[in-house]
Write a protein that holds these residues in place. Structure first.
Motif, short mmCIF file in Angstrom:
data_model
loop_
_atom_site.label_atom_id
_atom_site.label_comp_id
_atom_site.label_asym_id
_atom_site.label_seq_id
_atom_site.Cartn_x
_atom_site.Cartn_y
_atom_site.Cartn_z
N TYR A 1 0.69 -5.33 -4.82
CA TYR A 1 0.89 -4.83 -3.47
C TYR A 1 0.70 -5.97 -2.48
O TYR A 1 0.10 -7.00 -2.79
CB TYR A 1 -0.08 -3.67 -3.15
CG TYR A 1 -1.53 -4.10 -3.02
CD1 TYR A 1 -2.35 -4.19 -4.14
CD2 TYR A 1 -2.07 -4.44 -1.78
CE1 TYR A 1 -3.67 -4.59 -4.03
CE2 TYR A 1 -3.39 -4.83 -1.65
CZ TYR A 1 -4.19 -4.91 -2.78
OH TYR A 1 -5.49 -5.32 -2.67
N VAL B 1 -3.67 1.72 -0.52
CA VAL B 1 -4.72 2.74 -0.39
C VAL B 1 -4.08 4.13 -0.33
O VAL B 1 -4.52 5.07 -1.00
CB VAL B 1 -5.58 2.46 0.87
CG1 VAL B 1 -6.54 3.61 1.16
CG2 VAL B 1 -6.34 1.15 0.70
N GLU B 2 -2.99 4.23 0.44
CA GLU B 2 -2.29 5.52 0.57
C GLU B 2 -1.75 5.97 -0.78
O GLU B 2 -1.93 7.12 -1.19
CB GLU B 2 -1.13 5.34 1.58
CG GLU B 2 -0.51 6.63 2.03
CD GLU B 2 0.65 6.34 2.98
OE1 GLU B 2 0.46 5.63 3.98
OE2 GLU B 2 1.76 6.82 2.69
N THR C 1 4.30 -0.39 -4.11
CA THR C 1 3.62 0.63 -3.30
C THR C 1 4.49 1.15 -2.16
O THR C 1 4.00 1.86 -1.28
CB THR C 1 2.29 0.09 -2.73
OG1 THR C 1 2.58 -1.07 -1.93
CG2 THR C 1 1.31 -0.28 -3.84
N SER C 2 5.77 0.80 -2.16
CA SER C 2 6.66 1.23 -1.07
C SER C 2 8.07 1.40 -1.62
O SER C 2 8.45 0.73 -2.59
CB SER C 2 6.64 0.17 0.03
OG SER C 2 7.72 0.35 0.93
N GLU D 1 0.76 -5.06 1.52
CA GLU D 1 0.01 -4.40 2.60
C GLU D 1 -1.06 -3.50 1.99
O GLU D 1 -0.73 -2.59 1.22
CB GLU D 1 0.95 -3.52 3.44
CG GLU D 1 2.07 -4.25 4.14
CD GLU D 1 1.59 -5.00 5.37
OE1 GLU D 1 0.51 -4.67 5.89
OE2 GLU D 1 2.31 -5.91 5.80
N GLU D 2 -2.31 -3.72 2.36
CA GLU D 2 -3.39 -2.94 1.76
C GLU D 2 -3.26 -1.45 2.07
O GLU D 2 -3.53 -0.61 1.20
CB GLU D 2 -4.75 -3.47 2.24
CG GLU D 2 -5.87 -2.79 1.50
CD GLU D 2 -7.21 -3.48 1.63
OE1 GLU D 2 -7.25 -4.59 2.19
OE2 GLU D 2 -8.20 -2.90 1.17
N ASP D 3 -2.84 -1.12 3.30
CA ASP D 3 -2.75 0.30 3.69
C ASP D 3 -1.84 1.08 2.75
O ASP D 3 -2.11 2.21 2.38
CB ASP D 3 -2.16 0.43 5.11
CG ASP D 3 -3.14 -0.10 6.14
OD1 ASP D 3 -4.25 -0.49 5.74
OD2 ASP D 3 -2.77 -0.14 7.33
N GLN D 4 -0.73 0.43 2.37
CA GLN D 4 0.24 1.09 1.47
C GLN D 4 -0.41 1.38 0.13
O GLN D 4 -0.20 2.43 -0.47
CB GLN D 4 1.43 0.16 1.22
CG GLN D 4 2.22 -0.22 2.43
CD GLN D 4 3.28 0.82 2.70
OE1 GLN D 4 3.33 1.36 3.79
NE2 GLN D 4 4.08 1.13 1.71
#
Ligand SMILES: NC(=O)c1ccc[n+]([C@@H]2O[C@H](COP(=O)([O-])OP(=O)(O)OC[C@H]3O[C@@H](n4cnc5c(N)ncnc54)[C@H](OP(=O)(O)O)[C@@H]3O)[C@@H](O)[C@H]2O)c1
Length: 245
Positions: free
Chosen positions: A37, A44-45, A11-12, A39-42
């Motif tokens: 994944y 979700v984005e 995710t990054s 980091e959850e934010d990554q």
């Protein structure tokens, strides 16, 4: 033929580019891409950026791949989705720029574990589940080929990753599963955040193309390797021509 694909840290940076490339090249409704994944934010984005078709193909699975428990949970989540897999891309990697004299054992151990031990045992656990002509890619680094003065432990861990690909090739003999490592030099990803202009200039002077790679250039090499049945037990360098001068 449909494919079950597994990608760690997707995710990054390079991992996200690999995920997007796999989705772009996927033309079978039964293809499935399992993306780990952290980091959850990554996650979700990234999920919000995908088309509905792509989102239906993806399963996002949380795992802390710096721990053995995280690895065990990830493997059981993969096998709950599919008992068989075709492609595995171990992309997770962490580092430190601390000086050697400042290392403590835990830091050294965590980086070796995340970069080398966890991928090794992930492959051991998934080995019986590979379809014939499966493919494994390990994310190495040019820092694993040259002694990297900025990070001894990272350099040593990636050297281990390169050798792991060659040793594991022998372990998979008879299965027609291929395993390769990819060694990028410098890639423009969140990994580089905080790098000074002076540092960019100094490194760019050593690269024949005078720039860092884009992450989709690494993703293209990953995809080309996954789709070539005769590349096996190899370290593929993608450096832009490093140490030219
Ligand atoms: N960038 C370069 O110049 C370069 C050069 C050679 C090789 N590489 C290798 O390429 C790979 C990807 O790096 P990148 O450049 O794309 O950097 P990045 O964007 O920082 O990616 C690192 C990835 O590792 C994940 N991660 C960190 N700790 C984790 C953990 N405990 N469990 C699971 N995932 C974890 C991060 O997840 P979150 O974002 O969710 O935290 C992130 O997706 C690494 O193996 C790196 O060594 C990079």
């Amino acid at each position: 033929m449909s494919k079950i694909m597994v990608l760690t840290s997707g995710t990054s940076g390079i991992g996200k580019s690999i995920a997007l490339k796999l989705l772009k090249e996927s033309h079978d409704d039964n293809d499935k891409l399992i993306i780990n994944y952290f980091e959850e934010d990554q996650m979700v984005e990234m999920s919000a950026e995908l088309s509905e078709t792509d989102r239906n193909e993806v399963s996002f699975v949380y795992a802390d791949l710096s721990t053995y428990e995280g690895l065990e949970g990830f493997v059981s989540d993969i096998l709950a989705i599919s008992d068989k897999i075709d492609w595995l891309i171990c992309n997770t990697g962490i580092g430190t720029y601390k000086k050697f004299d400042e290392y403590d054992y835990e830091l050294f151990d965590r980086i070796l574990r995340t970069n080398l031990s966890i991928p090794t045992f992930m492959i051991q656990k998934l080995k019986p589940h590979f379809n014939q002509y499966g493919k494994i890619i390990l994310m190495g680094s040019l820092a694993g080929k040259l002694p990297y003065s900025s990070s001894l432990v990272y350099s040593v861990s990636k050297a281990g990753v390169h050798h792991l690909a060659q040793c594991l090739m022998k372990e998979f003999d008879g299965t027609y599963v291929s395993i390769n490592a990819i060694a990028p030099s410098f890639v423009q990803t969140p990994w580089q955040k905080g790098r000074s202009e002076e540092s960019y200039e100094r490194i760019n002077k050593k690269i024949n193309l005078h720039r860092f790679a884009e992450s989709d250039e690494i993703a293209k090499l990953v995809y080309d390797t996954l789709t070539n049945d005769f590349i096996n037990g190899t370290l593929l360098e993608i450096t832009g021509g490093y140490d030219y001068f």
